[in-house]
Enzyme design. Structure first.
Site, short mmCIF file in Angstrom:
data_model
loop_
_atom_site.label_atom_id
_atom_site.label_comp_id
_atom_site.label_asym_id
_atom_site.label_seq_id
_atom_site.Cartn_x
_atom_site.Cartn_y
_atom_site.Cartn_z
N HIS A 121 -8.38 9.13 11.99
CA HIS A 121 -8.00 8.21 13.08
C HIS A 121 -8.68 8.66 14.36
O HIS A 121 -8.24 9.62 14.99
CB HIS A 121 -6.49 8.21 13.28
CG HIS A 121 -5.74 7.58 12.16
ND1 HIS A 121 -5.27 8.32 11.10
CD2 HIS A 121 -5.40 6.29 11.92
CE1 HIS A 121 -4.64 7.49 10.26
NE2 HIS A 121 -4.72 6.26 10.73
N TYR B 31 -11.46 -5.31 7.62
CA TYR B 31 -10.12 -4.90 8.05
C TYR B 31 -10.18 -3.72 9.04
O TYR B 31 -9.65 -3.75 10.13
CB TYR B 31 -9.27 -4.50 6.83
CG TYR B 31 -8.02 -3.77 7.21
CD1 TYR B 31 -6.91 -4.49 7.64
CD2 TYR B 31 -7.94 -2.38 7.21
CE1 TYR B 31 -5.75 -3.83 8.05
CE2 TYR B 31 -6.80 -1.72 7.61
CZ TYR B 31 -5.71 -2.45 8.03
OH TYR B 31 -4.58 -1.80 8.45
N HIS B 32 -10.87 -2.67 8.61
CA HIS B 32 -10.87 -1.43 9.39
C HIS B 32 -11.64 -1.56 10.69
O HIS B 32 -11.44 -0.78 11.60
CB HIS B 32 -11.45 -0.29 8.56
CG HIS B 32 -10.77 -0.15 7.23
ND1 HIS B 32 -11.10 -0.94 6.16
CD2 HIS B 32 -9.77 0.65 6.82
CE1 HIS B 32 -10.33 -0.62 5.13
NE2 HIS B 32 -9.50 0.34 5.50
N ASP C 195 -7.87 14.20 9.15
CA ASP C 195 -7.49 12.93 9.76
C ASP C 195 -8.70 12.18 10.30
O ASP C 195 -9.51 12.72 11.03
CB ASP C 195 -6.51 13.23 10.90
CG ASP C 195 -6.05 11.99 11.63
OD1 ASP C 195 -6.15 10.89 11.05
OD2 ASP C 195 -5.60 12.12 12.78
N TYR D 272 0.86 -1.18 0.00
CA TYR D 272 0.00 0.00 0.00
C TYR D 272 0.90 1.23 0.00
O TYR D 272 1.61 1.48 0.96
CB TYR D 272 -0.86 -0.04 1.27
CG TYR D 272 -1.91 1.03 1.39
CD1 TYR D 272 -2.68 1.42 0.31
CD2 TYR D 272 -2.16 1.62 2.63
CE1 TYR D 272 -3.67 2.38 0.44
CE2 TYR D 272 -3.15 2.58 2.77
CZ TYR D 272 -3.90 2.96 1.67
OH TYR D 272 -4.87 3.90 1.82
N LYS E 274 -10.40 16.85 17.07
CA LYS E 274 -9.66 16.27 15.95
C LYS E 274 -9.66 17.23 14.78
O LYS E 274 -10.57 17.23 13.97
CB LYS E 274 -10.27 14.92 15.54
CG LYS E 274 -9.88 13.82 16.51
CD LYS E 274 -9.88 12.45 15.86
CE LYS E 274 -9.05 12.29 14.65
NZ LYS E 274 -7.60 12.27 14.85
#
Ligand code: B12
Ligand SMILES: Nc1nc2c(ncn2[C@@H]2O[C@H](COP(=O)(O)OP(=O)(O)OP(=O)(O)O)[C@@H](O)[C@H]2O)c(=O)[nH]1
Ligand SMILES: [Mg+2]
Lengths: 330, 689
Positions: B569, B180-181, B567, B26, B563
C-alpha cells in the site's frame, strides 16, 4: 551518541576510521548553515584535509541517462574487488517550495544493503555558500572514509565544470540516441570528461552508434595526442554489462594520473578553483580583486597547505569583510 | 427477455429474471484449514464462487519462515507454501465444480500449478477447471506492489500462463487485466480505461510476437496435440476471448456505469481494428468488479454500507454493462480486516440486489439514452487519446519503466486528496456532516474487526518444517533443476511447475529459482517527477514553519518516508512524500518493501530529522517496533519516528509506548495538519539545538 557530545576532532578521527555513523554526522555538520556550527565544520575539514585516500569520481550526464543505476552496478563491482564506496548524489529536483524529492537512492539495489556502501543525497537547493561548496566539503568527508567516492550530478554543460573542480576523474554517462553528437558539442561536453560511458547498450544498435559518434567527435574536438583521448566505453548498467571494463578504465586513469603527476596538479587546481568561485559567489569579481586577485589567492593557498578549501574561503572572506567594514566606517 | 407489456401498474415480475452474476467474497486468513472452514460456510450461505486472498509472503514468493515474512504470515490472506496447504484449502470442495478466482500475480504460475496438481489429486482433470488467475503484473508495478521480476520476464510468465491454459485448461481465465487497482491508486475513469487497455495490448502484442511459444514442444508434451506453428488468427481470437478484466466502481455510479459501457465498446474496437478479430463472442468484454474501497471511510463507517450498495448498483444496473462477477468490500474496510459477519452483510447486499429488486427482469435500461450515450462517448474519446499517448511511448511496459503511468496516478491521487482537504469533494462524515452520535457498530473497548490469531504464524512455520522433512529430498532437487533448465531453455513454465508442485517444492523454492534466473526488480515510485500542487493558505503556513525550523536546524528539514515489510500500500506514503516536498521538506522515499535494516541505514546515511513509516498491512506491531529498536541501537534514538496506516486505536497506544511520537490513520485526511505536526515533533526533538 548525540552530535553535541563529540568534538569535531573526535568526529574527524571516527570518520577516518570509517565509522558510518560518524560519516553521516560529519556530512550533517558540513551542510549546517548555522554560524555557530561553521567553526566546528572548519575544524573537521581541516583535520580531514589531505588525508582523504579516497579517489573521487564524478558521474554526470543527462537526466535519465542511467547514472544512479550505473552507481549501483559500480558499487557492486567495487565491493567485489574489496573496496568501500561512498556516494554523493546531487538531486536537482528542488521546487519553489524549497522542498525536494530525492530520487537517486531508489536505484541502489542490493548494494544499498552493503555495509561497505554509503549513500547520501543532497538537494541542489539554493543555499548560502552554494551547492558546490557543500558538495565539495561532503566529498572531502566521504573521501576520508571510503576507498572510492562518487558524485552524481545532472548536467549538460556548465555544471560539469564545477564537478570537475572536486573530482579526480569525470565520467560522462551518455544516453544512446541518434543525433546526440551535436548536442554534446554544443554543450561543450566533449571537453571535460576523462571517460565516456555510453549506457543502455542493451537497447540494440543505438549504443554502438552513439559511441562511434562520440569517438568521432573527440577526434575532431580534442587536440591531444590520440593516445591521450578519453576512452569511450559502452555497456548496460541495468544488466551489469561493461562494468568491469569501466572500473578498469577508472583505475587506469588513476594510475596514469599518479604516474604523470596530473593527480596533484588537478587537486591543487581544483582546490584553487573552488576557493575562487566561492569567493566570487560571495563577494563578486570586485571583491576578489580587492583581495589582490588570483595571484594573492594563490599565494595564500600556498602559504596554508594544510587548510581545507572551506577554511581558506572563510579566512579570506573574513579578511575581506574586515577590510570592507573598516573602510566603510564613517 | 423483453418486458411483458402490462397496462396495469401492478408489481408482478415483468419477465423471467436473468441469471445473476457470480457472488464472491474476497477472503482467506490465518491458515489453509481456517480458510477452508470459511469458504465452506460462505458457500453454504449462497456464495457462488470462491475468491482467494493469499497472504503477502505467498504473493511475493517467500516461505512462511523467511525473514521477510515475519509478521505477515496469515495476516491479510491465507499462507500457501506447498501442495498440502493447497489441498487443505480446498478440502471437501471439489475443484471441478468450483469457480475459483485467485488474486495472485508474481507467483501466479506457481499457484496455478498447485491448483492443477490439487485438482488432479482430488481425481479431477485440469481441462475441467474454471476460474481465474489475476496474473497482471503491469498493475502490480503501478499500484498493487506484489511484483517480483523485471517487466520482460513478467510479460513472459504472463504469456506462458495464457498459452498454457488456452491449450490445456480451456475454461480458465488466465489473466484478469485489472483497472480496479488503478482506481484504488487514484486513477480517473479515463486513466482506468486507457492504462488497462494499454496493458492488455502489451500482453496481446507480446503474445502475437512470440507466436512460436507453440513450437517449443512443451505444450504438446503436456497434452496440447494441435500442430505447432505460429499463433494463428484463430488462436489469437481465442486468446483475445480469454482475456478478462477486473474493474472498479466508485461512488459516482452513473459515470461508472458509462465507464463500463465505454470499456466494452473500446475493447471490441481494439479487437476488430488492431487484431482483426471478427467473432462477436470473442469480442465481448468479460469482466468482474470489486467496488471501490478507497472511498470507504474510517469516520462514521456505517455510511459505507450505503456507499457499497450504490456502487454495486452502478455495475449491475445496465444489463449491457453488467459485471459477470462481483465482490463487495465490507462496511469496516477502513478499520481493518472484515469478520465473517461483516462479509455476510456484503453478500446479503448482492443478494438483495439480485433477488429482491426487479433489476434482472429488464433489458438494458439505458439503450437509447442520449445522456448515457454522450457520457460514454466522452469517456471513450478521452481514453482513446490517452491510450494512443501511451502506445506512442512504446506501450505499457515502457510507460511503467519511465514511470509515466505511475506518475499520472500519483498526480490524480494528489488532486483527489486536495479536493477532500479543500472541501471541493464532499465526503459525508469526513469533511462534511461530521456531527455524529456514537455508533453502536464501533463502541469503545470492543473490537469491530477480525483479529488474526497471533499463533497462526508459528503454527504455519511448524507445519511447513514438518512438510519439508517428510518430502522426498531427491525428487525435490530434481524438480527444481528441471524447472530451472526449462526456464533457461525458454520453455513454458507450467509443466515443470506442476511437476514441482507434485514433488513437494515450496513457494519460496519455486520463486527462488525465478529470482535467480530473472533477477529482481523494483518499480519506480512516480513521486519524484510528480508536479507540485498549487499551495493552499494552510500549505503556505506550513511552508513558512518549515522554513523557520530549517533555519533553526541549520539544514533544510529532511524526512525519510519508509515502507517496511511486504506491504504494498503505497498511496499514503506517496501522498505524504509529495506533500512534505510541497511543504518545503527534503524527502527521501525509496518505495515499498524495504527491510527495517535498510530503512535505518537510509535514515542514518541521509541524515534525516524525522522518520515516517507507513504500514497498512497490519504488521505494524512487529515492524515499527523493529525499526525503532534498530534506530536506538544505531545511535539514532534521538530521531523521532511517526507512523501512519491502518492502526487500530489500542495498537496506536502500544506504538506510542514503544517510542513512536505520532500515529495517523485514514481519518486524518488533512495532510497540511499532519505536516504541521511533523514540524512540531521535529522541533520538540531538537529543542536543545
Ligand atoms: C487503496 C487500498 C488498496 C490498493 C493500494 C494501492 C496503493 N498503491 O496504495 C490496492 C487495491 C492495491 C490494495 C491491495 C491490497 N489490500 Co488494500 N486497501 C486499500 C484501502 C481501500 C485504502 C488505503 C489507501 O490508500 N488510502 C488512502 C491513503 C491516502 O490513506 P492512508 O494510507 O490510510 O494514509 C493516511 C493515514 O493513514 C496517514 N498515513 C499513512 N501513511 C503515513 C505515513 C506517514 C509518515 C504519516 C505521517 C502519515 C501516514 O496519512 C494519510 C492521510 O490521510 C484500504 C482500506 C481503507 N479504506 O483504508 C485497504 C486495506 C489497507 N487493504 C487491505 C488488504 C488486506 C489488501 C491486500 C493485502 C489484500 C490481499 N490479501 O491481497 C492487497 C495487497 C496489497 C499489498 N501488496 O500489500 C486491508 C489491510 C488489513 C489490515 N491492516 O489488517 C485494508 C485495511 C482493507 C481491509 N479492511 O481489508 N489495497
Ligand atoms: N535499458 C536500460 N535502461 C537503463 C539502463 N540503466 C538505467 N536504465 C533506466 O533508465 C532510467 C533512468 O535511470 P537512472 O539510473 O535513474 O538515471 P539517472 O541518470 O540517475 O537519472 P536522474 O538522476 O533522474 O538524472 C530508469 O528507468 C532505468 O531503469 C540500462 O543499462 N539499460
Ligand atoms: Mg540519478
Amino acid at each position: 551518541m548525540s552530535e553535541g557530545a563529540e568534538s569535531p576532532s573526535e568526529l574527524a578521527a571516527r570518520v577516518k576510521a570509517g565509522d558510518r555513523g560518524a560519516v553521516a554526522r560529519a556530512l550533517n555538520l558540513v551542510d549546517d548553515r548555522r554560524s555557530a556550527r561553521r567553526a566546528d565544520a572548519l575544524v573537521l575539514l581541516d583535520a580531514l584535509e589531505g588525508q582523504g585516500r579516497g579517489r573521487r569520481i564524478g558521474l554526470t550526464g543527462a537526466p535519465g541517462a542511467g547514472k544512479s543505476t550505473l552507481l549501483d552496478a559500480l558499487a557492486t563491482g567495487l565491493r567485489a574487488r574489496g573496496r568501500t564506496v561512498g556516494i554523493l548524489a546531487v538531486d536537482p529536483s528542488s521546487r519553489k517550495s524549497g522542498g525536494a524529492l530525492l530520487g537517486d537512492r531508489f536505484r541502489m539495489g542490493a548494494s544499498a544493503r552493503d555495509a561497505g556502501v554509503f549513500f547520501r543525497s543532497l538537494a541542489a537547493r539554493d543555499q548560502l555558500g552554494g551547492l558546490a561548496e557543500v558538495a565539495g566539503a561532503s566529498v572531502e568527508v566521504l573521501a576520508a572514509a571510503f576507498d572510492v567516492v562518487f558524485v552524481e550530478t545532472v548536467g549538460v554543460g556548465q555544471s560539469e565544470a564545477s564537478v570537475a573542480d572536486f573530482v579526480d576523474t569525470l565520467v560522462f554517462v551518455a544516453q544512446p540516441a541518434a543525433g546526440d553528437l551535436l548536442q554534446f558539442m554544443k554543450a561543450g561536453i566533449l571537453e571535460w570528461p576523462d571517460v565516456f560511458f555510453v549506457n543502455k547498450s542493451d537497447l540494440e544498435g543505438l549504443a554502438t552508434r552513439t559511441a562511434t559518434e562520440l569517438r568521432a567527435g573527440l577526434d575532431l574536438g580534442r587536440g591531444e595526442d590520440p593516445a591521450d583521448r578519453p576512452p569511450v566505453l559502452s555497456g548496460s548498467a541495468r544488466d551489469g554489462v561493461g562494468i568491469d571494463a569501466l572500473i578498469d578504465a577508472l583505475d587506469a586513469h588513476h594510475a596514469k594520473q599518479d604516474r604523470t603527476g596530473e593527480f596533484r596538479r588537478r587537486r591543487e587546481a581544483g582546490r584553487l578553483a573552488r576557493i575562487e568561485s566561492a569567493l566570487v559567489r560571495r563577494y563578486g569579481r570586485f571583491g576578489l580583486a580587492r583581495l589582490g586577485g588570483r595571484p594573492a589567492l594563490e599565494a595564500f593557498v600556498a602559504a596554508h597547505p594544510a587548510r581545507s578549501a572551506e577554511g581558506v574561503i572563510d579566512a579570506l572572506g573574513a579578511r575581506f569583510e574586515a577590510g570592507f567594514a573598516a573602510k566603510s566606517e564613517p | 427477455m423483453s418486458p411483458r407489456p402490462d397496462s396495469r401498474a401492478d408489481s408482478r415480475p415483468v419477465s423471467r429474471p436473468e441469471k445473476p452474476w457470480l457472488f464472491r467474497t474476497y477472503s482467506g486468513h490465518s491458515s489453509a484449514r481456517a480458510s477452508n472452514a470459511l469458504y465452506r460456510s460462505n458457500l453454504a450461505k449462497g456464495q457462488t464462487g470462491l475468491s482467494v486472498a493469499f497472504d503477502l509472503p505467498t504473493q511475493t514468493g517467500y516461505d512462511s519462515d523467511h525473514p521477510l515474512a515475519r509478521g505477515e504470515v496469515g495476516k491479510v490472506g491465507v499462507p500457501i507454501c506447498h501442495i498440502d496447504d493447497m489441498q487443505t484449502l480446498f478440502d471437501a470442495i471439489p475443484l471441478e465444480q468450483m469457480n475459483t478466482s485467485m488474486t495472485i500475480n508474481a507467483t501466479a504460475a506457481w499457484l496455478l500449478a498447485l491448483y492443477v496438481a490439487t485438482a488432479e489429486r482430488q481425481g479431477g482433470s485440469a481441462r475441467k477447471l474454471r476460474g481465474t488467475t489475476q496474473n497482471d503484473i503491469i498493475k502490480e508495478y503501478l499500484s498493487r506492489g506484489t511484483f517480483g521480476f523485471p517487466p520482460e520476464a513478467s510479460m513472459r510468465l504472463t504469456s506462458e500462463i495464457v498459452s498454457y491454459t488456452v491449450a490445456n485448461v480451456p475454461d480458465w481465465n488466465p489473466i484478469n487485466v485489472c483497472s480496479y487497482h488503478l482506481q484504488e491508486a487514484g486513477a480517473t475513469p479515463v486513466q482506468e480505461i486507457a492504462f488497462s487497455m494499454a496493458n492488455a495490448i502489451s500482453l496481446l502484442d507480446s503474445l502475437r510476437a512470440s507466436g512460436d511459444l507453440r513450437a517449443s514442444g512443451d505444450l504438446r508434451a503436456s497434452g496440447d496435440l494441435r500442430a505447432s506453428g505460429d499463433l494463428r488468427d484463430a488462436d489469437l481470437a481465442k486468446v483475445f476471448g480469454r482475456i478478462s478484466f477486473f474493474l472498479n466502481a466508485g461512488i459516482r455510479f452513473v459515470e461508472e456505469m458509462c465507464k463500463c459501457r465505454a470499456m466494452t465498446a473500446l475493447w471490441e474496437e481494439i479487437g476488430r481494428t488492431r487484431y482483426g478479430i471478427t467473432d462477436e463472442k470473442m469480442l465481448r468484454l468479460r469482466y468482474g468488479v470489486q467496488v471501490n474501497s478507497l472511498g470507504l471511510t474510517e469516520a462514521q463507517p456505517e455510511n459505507n454500507i450505503v456507499r457499497i450498495a450504490l456502487e454495486a448498483l452502478g455495475v449491475t444496473l445496465s444489463q449491457r454493462a453488467r459485471a459477470r462477477s462481483l465482490q463487495l468490500p465490507a462496511w469496516n474496510e477502513a478499520l481493518g480486516l472484515p469478520r465473517p459477519w461483516d462479509q455476510q452483510l456484503s453478500l446479503r447486499t448482492q443478494q438483495i440486489l439480485a433477488y429482491e429488486t426487479d433489476l434482472l427482469e429488464y433489458d438494458d435500461l439505458f439503450d437509447g439514452s442520449h445522456v448515457v450515450e454522450r457520457r460514454t462517448r466522452e469517456l471513450m474519446d478521452a481514453a482513446r487519446a490517452e491510450l494512443e499517448n501511451v502506445l506512442a511511448m512504446g506501450g505499457a511496459v515502457a510507460a511503467v519503466e519511465n514511470a509515466y503511468m505511475k506518475q499520472k496516478l500519483v498526480e490524480s491521487h494528489t488532486a483527489r486528496i486536495r479536493a477532500i482537504e479543500s472541501g471541493a469533494l464532499t465526503v459525508v462524515g469526513v469533511n462534511a456532516y461530521r456531527e455524529t452520535v456514537e455508533s453502536p457498530l464501533v463502541q469503545a473497548g470492543t473490537s469491530s474487526i477480525l483479529k488474526v490469531d497471533e499463533s497462526a504464524e508459528r503454527a504455519q512455520i511448524e507445519s511447513l518444517r514438518a512438510f519439508r522433512s517428510r518430502r522426498n529430498a531427491a525428487e525435490v532437487a530434481t524438480a527444481i533443476r528441471q524447472l530451472e533448465d526449462a526456464i533457461r531453455a525458454g520453455q513454458n513454465i507450467m509443466p515443470p511447475s506442476i511437476a514441482a508442485a507434485k514433488a513437494g517444492v515450496t513457494t519460496g523454492e519455486w520463486t527462488e529459482v525465478l529470482r535467480r534466473v530473472f533477477g529482481e526488480y523494483r518499480a519506480p515510485t512516480g513521486v519524484a517527477a510528480s508536479s507540485a500542487a498549487a499551495a493552499s493558505p494552510a500549505d503556505s503556513q506550513v511552508r513558512e514553519r518549515v522554513d523557520a525550523l530549517s533555519q533553526r536546524l541549520g539544514r533544510r528539514l529532511k524526512i525519510l518516508v519508509g515502507k517496511p515489510g511486504l506491504d504494498g500500500h503505497s498511496n499514503g506514503a506517496e501522498q505524504i512524500a509529495v506533500k512534505a516536498r510541497d511543504a518545503g521538506m527534503e524527502v527521501v522515499y525509496d518505495g515499498i518493501r524495504l527491510t527495517p535494516e535498510e530503512i535505518v541505514q537510509s535514515a542514518r546515511d541521509e541524515g534525516v530529522h524525522v522518520v515516517g513509516l507507513s504500514i497498512l498491512s497490519g504488521s505494524h506491531g512487529v515492524l515499527v517496533v523493529d525499526v525503532v529498536e534498530r534506530m536506538k541501537a544505531a545511535g539514532l534514538g534521538a530521531i523521532p519516528v511517526v507512523v501512519g496506516g491502518i492502526i487500530p486505536p489500542e495498537d496506536a497506544r502500544a506504538l506510542e509506548r514503544a517510542g513512536v511520537r505520532r500515529v495517523y490513520t485514514p481519518k486524518d485526511f488533512d495532510l497540511a495538519r499532519i505536516m504541521g505536526e511533523i514540524v512540531d515533533v521535529v522541533a520538540e526533538a531538537n529543542r536543545a539545538a
